[in-house]
Design a protein around this motif. Structure first.
Motif, PDB file in Angstrom:
ATOM      1  N   UNK A   1       0.836  -1.191   0.000  1.00  0.00           N
ATOM      2  CA  UNK A   1       0.000   0.000   0.000  1.00  0.00           C
ATOM      3  C   UNK A   1       0.874   1.245   0.000  1.00  0.00           C
ATOM      4  N   UNK A   2       0.916   1.934  -1.117  1.00  0.00           N
ATOM      5  CA  UNK A   2       1.577   3.228  -1.212  1.00  0.00           C
ATOM      6  C   UNK A   2       0.477   4.272  -1.339  1.00  0.00           C
ATOM      7  N   UNK A   3       0.643   5.280  -2.149  1.00  0.00           N
ATOM      8  CA  UNK A   3      -0.459   6.191  -2.439  1.00  0.00           C
ATOM      9  C   UNK A   3      -1.631   5.421  -3.030  1.00  0.00           C
ATOM     10  N   UNK A   4      -1.286   4.426  -3.879  1.00  0.00           N
ATOM     11  CA  UNK A   4      -2.257   3.463  -4.380  1.00  0.00           C
ATOM     12  C   UNK A   4      -1.748   2.062  -4.077  1.00  0.00           C
ATOM     13  N   UNK A   5      -2.605   1.100  -4.277  1.00  0.00           N
ATOM     14  CA  UNK A   5      -2.198  -0.285  -4.047  1.00  0.00           C
ATOM     15  C   UNK A   5      -1.328  -0.766  -5.202  1.00  0.00           C
ATOM     16  N   UNK A   6      -0.184  -1.325  -4.882  1.00  0.00           N
ATOM     17  CA  UNK A   6       0.761  -1.822  -5.884  1.00  0.00           C
ATOM     18  C   UNK A   6       0.882  -3.335  -5.730  1.00  0.00           C
ATOM     19  N   UNK A   7       0.754  -4.052  -6.854  1.00  0.00           N
ATOM     20  CA  UNK A   7       0.865  -5.511  -6.852  1.00  0.00           C
ATOM     21  C   UNK A   7       2.012  -5.910  -7.769  1.00  0.00           C
ATOM     22  N   UNK A   8       2.920  -6.745  -7.262  1.00  0.00           N
ATOM     23  CA  UNK A   8       4.113  -7.147  -8.002  1.00  0.00           C
ATOM     24  C   UNK A   8       4.198  -8.657  -8.033  1.00  0.00           C
ATOM     25  N   UNK A   9       4.579  -9.186  -9.184  1.00  0.00           N
ATOM     26  CA  UNK A   9       4.740 -10.629  -9.371  1.00  0.00           C
ATOM     27  C   UNK A   9       6.138 -10.904  -9.889  1.00  0.00           C
ATOM     28  N   UNK A  10       6.785 -11.927  -9.335  1.00  0.00           N
ATOM     29  CA  UNK A  10       8.151 -12.269  -9.727  1.00  0.00           C
ATOM     30  C   UNK A  10       8.303 -13.777  -9.784  1.00  0.00           C
ATOM     31  N   UNK A  11       9.234 -14.248 -10.616  1.00  0.00           N
ATOM     32  CA  UNK A  11       9.500 -15.685 -10.680  1.00  0.00           C
ATOM     33  C   UNK A  11      10.902 -16.033 -10.187  1.00  0.00           C
ATOM     34  N   UNK A  12      11.579 -15.088  -9.495  1.00  0.00           N
ATOM     35  CA  UNK A  12      12.918 -15.399  -9.014  1.00  0.00           C
ATOM     36  C   UNK A  12      13.261 -14.772  -7.669  1.00  0.00           C
ATOM     37  N   UNK A  13      12.392 -13.933  -7.113  1.00  0.00           N
ATOM     38  CA  UNK A  13      12.704 -13.317  -5.833  1.00  0.00           C
ATOM     39  C   UNK A  13      12.289 -14.212  -4.674  1.00  0.00           C
TER      40      UNK A  13
END
Length: 462
Positions: free
Chosen positions: A373-385
């Motif tokens: 949750x920043x100013x808006x909701x941010x969604x991140x997807x990764x295949x190596x983290x």
């Protein structure tokens, strides 16, 4: 990293409704002729609900994780980029950008430009309906180099119209261009500049046939000159063009809203372009989607190299990242809330009502998902983290100076490396040759000329 406002959509699965078995003829499956079997165990193996975890040992599927989990994470191991970054061709340590540029625009290319320009002039003059041009002489390679050099100079010194560069009566517009090439000679070369023989047997279904040779040649030189450092970004660039064109695009969120779209893969740290495609409309059946095809096409030269690719939410999806992992590619990007395969838990949805700078993480196989949750909701997807790793991003606190904020590592790396194409656009925009032309391919040609100059500068810098 801002997300578009979207609504949640169902993945279209009606599988749960089929588990009632009202229409199943049990006698067909439990005949007395066969050895008695455990009915409950048989049903569990035949019909497994997506929302239930299968705890039995399934042999070849042992270790396969079908659902997202928010604790007891397993380590997500990754390999280092297995290529040597830097200049790949022989260049002096104190090489100038011009020396690097000559590794891209080789004599083969200059000869091609001269040959096609002279050929096009001959073809035009043979047309009965066209008036002949007086005092024409075939273009030579030195003249073509001078012509291209003047075009670059016009990007450095911007004047209202081309004829102003040859004005001698006003000190404000006085340049040295006239000493190198006359205005009429420049206008003649400009008129007949060409990249492809119009009468050659080429694939006319290819909308880029007028400059296909040039695109392939330039791409090969970009990849032969320099190797990226292992972190790249994928995004689109726009070439300004408002004329008639079947594949002209409109992107309202871009500074250049109307024009020709170019898919670009650029090194995150420098903006060096290592791969690109000019978008000319839909190709093939597009079964997996446009974004899926674009990313896989741009990444194909790096299969098995463990290259890390960062992209925005137009491209990112569960299926894409899983396929990239099988090809030895790492990927990370923001993701839209309505993509299929994302966690279904209300605690991991876009409307999860998190506190400012609060985040949650989930894992499924090699995929790591985080919501922040920043100013808006941010969604991140990764295949190596790794889901347990964290990093920091700088954010303003109460309107004061920026302070570091702890976030998942995938989100911190996204902010750090998702800037290659933006950096390229910034550098090319400073000195781009922007004179108008009704021929769309000329705008692409001069855009790629500017990209070549930028790549040469990066290669010369080491």
């Amino acid at each position: 990293m801002a997300e578009f406002e979207t609504e949640d959509f169902s993945d279209g699965s009606d599988f749960e409704e089929f588990l009632g078995f009202e229409d199943v003829d049990e006698a067909e499956y439990f005949d007395d002729e066969y050895e008695p079997i455990d009915r409950e165990l048989w049903l569990r193996h035949m019909f497994v609900n997506d929302d239930e975890e299968e705890e039995d040992d399934l042999g070849e599927f042992e270790g396969f994780q079908a659902n997202w989990k928010t604790d007891n994470y397993h380590r997500n191991l990754r390999s280092a980029f297995n290529r040597t970054p830097g200049v790949k061709l022989d260049l002096p340590e104190d090489a100038t950008p011009l020396q690097a540029f000559e590794k891209i625009f080789k004599e083969e290319l200059w000869t091609h430009l001269v040959t096609e320009t002279n050929r096009y002039r001959d073809q035009v003059e043979q047309t009965p309906t066209r008036a002949k041009t007086a005092r024409w002489s075939p273009v030579t390679v030195p003249e073509m180099k001078t012509f291209i050099g003047i075009c670059m100079g016009m990007g450095l010194l911007v004047l209202p119209v081309r004829r102003d560069y040859w004005r001698q009566s006003k000190n404000l517009f006085r340049t040295q261009f006239a000493r190198n090439m006359s205005r009429d000679r420049f206008a003649a070369i400009w008129r007949y500049l060409h990249l492809q023989d119009n009468q050659a047997a080429v694939n006319r279904d290819d909308k880029m046939w007028k400059m296909r040779w040039f695109l392939d040649y330039l791409l090969a030189q970009f990849q032969a000159l320099y190797e990226v450092d292992g972190n790249v970004s994928v995004d689109e660039s726009m070439i300004k063009f408002k004329g008639r064109l079947s594949f002209r695009q409109y992107l309202p969120m871009k500074p250049t809203k109307w024009g020709i779209k170019v898919w670009v893969m650029a090194e995150s740290a420098t903006g060096y372009v290592t791969n690109f495609q000019v978008y000319a409309g839909r190709e093939g059946s597009g079964e997996k989607g446009l974004a899926h095809r674009v990313v896989m096409d741009l990444a194909r030269p790096y299969y098995g190299s463990h290259l890390s690719i960062y992209m925005d939410n137009f491209y990112t999806g569960v299926g894409l990242l899983e396929e990239m992992r099988t090809h030895g590619l790492y990927a990370c990007g923001t993701v839209r809330a309505n993509r299929k395969g994302l966690p279904k838990s209300e605690l991991l949805r876009k409307k999860a009502s998190l506190n400012k700078h609060e985040y949650r993480v989930a894992q499924m196989d090699d995929l790591t998902f985080c919501i922040w949750q920043d100013t808006k909701t941010v969604m991140v997807l990764s295949n190596h983290h790794d889901p347990t790793e964290t990093g920091t991003v700088n954010r303003r606190k109460d309107g004061a100076n920026r302070v570091p904020v702890v976030v998942p590592a995938c989100l911190a790396d996204y902010q750090k490396y998702m800037k290659g194409v933006d950096l390229l656009d910034q550098m090319v925009g400073y000195y781009g040759f922007q004179h108008r032309s009704k021929k769309w391919w000329r705008r692409v040609f001069f855009f790629l000329l500017s990209v070549s100059c930028h790549n040469a500068y990066i290669a010369a810098r080491g």
